[in-house]
Structure formats: structure tokens, C-alpha cells
Design a protein around this motif. Structure first.
Motif, PDB file in Angstrom:
ATOM      1  N   LEU A 101       0.844  -1.197   0.000  1.00 27.45           N
ATOM      2  CA  LEU A 101       0.000   0.000   0.000  1.00 27.45           C
ATOM      3  C   LEU A 101       0.878   1.245   0.000  1.00 27.45           C
ATOM      4  O   LEU A 101       0.609   2.218  -0.715  1.00 27.45           O
ATOM      5  CB  LEU A 101      -0.932   0.010   1.222  1.00 27.45           C
ATOM      6  N   GLY A 102       1.937   1.205   0.798  1.00 26.29           N
ATOM      7  CA  GLY A 102       2.854   2.344   0.861  1.00 26.29           C
ATOM      8  C   GLY A 102       3.631   2.534  -0.424  1.00 26.29           C
ATOM      9  O   GLY A 102       3.783   3.667  -0.914  1.00 26.29           O
ATOM     10  N   THR A 103       4.137   1.442  -1.022  1.00 25.22           N
ATOM     11  CA  THR A 103       4.931   1.584  -2.241  1.00 25.22           C
ATOM     12  C   THR A 103       4.069   1.997  -3.435  1.00 25.22           C
ATOM     13  O   THR A 103       4.543   2.702  -4.328  1.00 25.22           O
ATOM     14  CB  THR A 103       5.665   0.266  -2.570  1.00 25.22           C
ATOM     15  N   LEU A 104       2.814   1.583  -3.455  1.00 26.32           N
ATOM     16  CA  LEU A 104       1.918   2.027  -4.515  1.00 26.32           C
ATOM     17  C   LEU A 104       1.722   3.543  -4.456  1.00 26.32           C
ATOM     18  O   LEU A 104       1.787   4.226  -5.493  1.00 26.32           O
ATOM     19  CB  LEU A 104       0.567   1.320  -4.399  1.00 26.32           C
ATOM     20  N   MET A 105       1.496   4.072  -3.263  1.00 29.35           N
ATOM     21  CA  MET A 105       1.324   5.511  -3.127  1.00 29.35           C
ATOM     22  C   MET A 105       2.625   6.255  -3.417  1.00 29.35           C
ATOM     23  O   MET A 105       2.620   7.305  -4.063  1.00 29.35           O
ATOM     24  CB  MET A 105       0.809   5.852  -1.724  1.00 29.35           C
ATOM     25  N   LEU A 106       3.750   5.703  -2.946  1.00 33.19           N
ATOM     26  CA  LEU A 106       5.036   6.336  -3.190  1.00 33.19           C
ATOM     27  C   LEU A 106       5.351   6.377  -4.678  1.00 33.19           C
ATOM     28  O   LEU A 106       5.783   7.417  -5.204  1.00 33.19           O
ATOM     29  CB  LEU A 106       6.140   5.584  -2.449  1.00 33.19           C
TER      30      LEU A 106
END
Length: 272
Positions: free
Chosen positions: A247-252
Motif C-alpha cells: 500500500l505504501g509503495t503504490l502511493m510512493l
């Protein structure tokens, strides 16, 4: 006045100790579900906005395409971002450009065994925490609509494999220099890391574990599947961490591409 009906399930079921308080716990039992709710809400709000704004999702100079817009196969996509061609005409604004993948990815995440646990406890409070009474009197589990649809997770898994392959293709095309040929920059590091982690999250899924080794009566007769099953099983122990990390890497990844595409920052280039 008649006494209110007593719950037949949970900590207030017949035969359990009658405790009027919701819980006797004195620790911060409410903090994990609260953080889970906030974390999921941040991603849902961010992903929803970015999926519909239709701006700053493609960097033509380096062929960076955000995963929130892949695959982009309509005439509404900016030139260059249609890696698989134009299959549809102009789309109305209420349809996301990645409409072929986003519904299935959403279904894959919603029916994921870890995410079920996360939002059952944090949002539906069934239950919120151990030794904390549920707010509802009856609970039917996943035996009726809509929760019975959770059993479709294995089918969403197959589509997620295809989408992961598409993201991999996008990542390979992103190794493009500003003057043509091979190029490599910080964007490539972020995009590639995101793809690797997405693959790890996808294949660590419980459905993948079942596909590789489920229903086998004799592992010795299937050495290849047994090896795959043991590898997936080890990865499966990290499924929760991978669920949050991706979830974090998708947003990043999306945020970085947005900054570069909008001209806010320049991509840090290592080669070309």
C-alpha cells in the motif's frame, strides 16, 4: 418494561459471565484497530482521487507510468501511455482510465485473508479485540450476502497475476533514456521495487499456497510442487507485512511519478 434481548453470540452469549462493561481490559486495545482504520482510509482516499484526476500519470521522457493508470487502453489516455494499444474510445470522467485492472485489484485486496481480519476488527468490529464485546447481537460470518462473496478470492488472485505481469512490463519499458535507448534513474528504482513487492504480496497469498500444494496427498510424488509450496509457505508468513508495505509503495510510486510528470521535481538520473 421488557428487558432488552440478550446477544446469543460473543462475550454476552448465554453461559458466559455476565459483565455489563464492554470490556475489563485496561490496555490500549483500541489503538491497533484505530490505526488500521486510519491507514486503510488514507490509501482509499489517495487512490480514489489519483485514479480519477487524470493528470500527471505519465512521464513521456522516461516512459514512467503510474500503476494507478495501468493498463491505459482508451483514447482518453495521453499519447505514449497506451502500452497495449487503444482498445476503447473516449471514456467519461467517472470511469477510471485503468478500469480493466482496478476493479479486480480492489476485489483481490478486499477478499484477501489478511485484509478481512483487518477490516473485520477495525471497521465492522467483529470483534474489535479479544475480550471486547461485539456491538451487534447476531453474526453470520461469511455464510450470507455480501460476505459470502469473499470466497471469490481465488479468482481475483488469477487476475492479480496478470496485472502483476502488466506492471512488470511497464517497469521494463521505463528503462528508457531521455535521448532514447537505455536509461536509468531514481524513478526506475522506485517502480522496480514496487513491482517486486507487489509480486511478493501476490504470490504470498493463501490462494497461491493452495494452488501450489493444495490437495496433494503425497508431496514425494510431486517434488516440484512441493518445493514451490514450501517457498510460498515461507513467504506467506510475511503476508501481513507485504500487504501494508505494498500500500505504501503504490502511493510512493504514484506520488513520485506525479511530481516528475507535473514538473515539480526532476528525476534523478544515473544513466542517460
Amino acid at each position: 418494561m421488557n428487558a432488552p434481548a440478550r446477544s446469543t453470540t460473543g462475550v454476552r452469549a448465554p453461559g458466559r459471565a455476565e459483565i455489563t462493561a464492554r470490556t475489563l481490559r485496561t490496555d490500549l486495545w483500541w489503538r491497533p484497530p484505530l490505526l488500521t482504520t486510519l491507514g486503510l482510509a488514507v490509501f482509499v482516499v489517495y487512490a480514489t482521487i489519483r485514479s480519477f484526476v487524470r493528470t500527471a500519470y505519465w512521464v513521456d521522457e522516461y516512459h514512467y507510468l503510474t500503476p494507478f493508470y495501468s493498463p491505459c487502453v482508451s483514447a482518453s489516455c495521453v499519447p505514449g501511455s497506451t502500452h497495449f494499444g487503444v482498445w476503447f474510445g473516449e471514456l467519461p470522467m467517472w470511469i477510471p482510465l485503468a478500469f480493466l485492472s482496478l476493479p479486480f485489484l480492489l476485489g483481490f485486496r478486499l477478499t484477501c485473508y489478511y485484509y478481512r481480519k483487518a477490516y473485520y476488527r477495525s471497521i465492522w468490529q467483529s470483534p474489535t479485540a479479544c475480550a471486547v464485546a461485539e456491538p451487534r447481537a447476531h453474526y453470520t460470518g461469511e455464510t450470507r450476502l455480501p460476505l459470502i462473496l469473499q470466497n471469490s478470492h481465488r479468482y481475483f488472485f488469477y487476475v492479480a497475476l496478470v496485472v502483476s505481469a502488466i506492471n512488470t512490463y511497464d517497469a521494463v519499458l521505463a528503462f528508457h533514456g531521455s535521448t532514447g535507448g537505455f536509461g536509468f534513474g531514481l524513478g526506475n528504482v522506485i517502480i522496480t521495487a514496487n513491482v517486486i513487492l507487489l509480486w511478493a504480496y501476490t504470490v504470498s497469498c493463501h490462494s497461491c499456497r493452495h494452488v501450489t500444494g493444495g490437495r496433494l496427498k503425497h508431496f514425494s510424488a510431486h517434488p516440484v510442487r512441493y518445493r514451490l509450496w514450501t517457498w510460498v509457505s515461507r513467504l506467506n508468513t510475511r503476508h501481513m507485512q507485504l500487504a501494508w508495505t505494498t500500500l505504501g509503495t503504490l502511493m510512493l510510486t504514484d506520488f513520485y511519478i506525479m511530481l516528475v510528470a507535473s514538473g515539480t521535481i526532476s528525476d534523478l538520473r544515473f544513466v542517460n
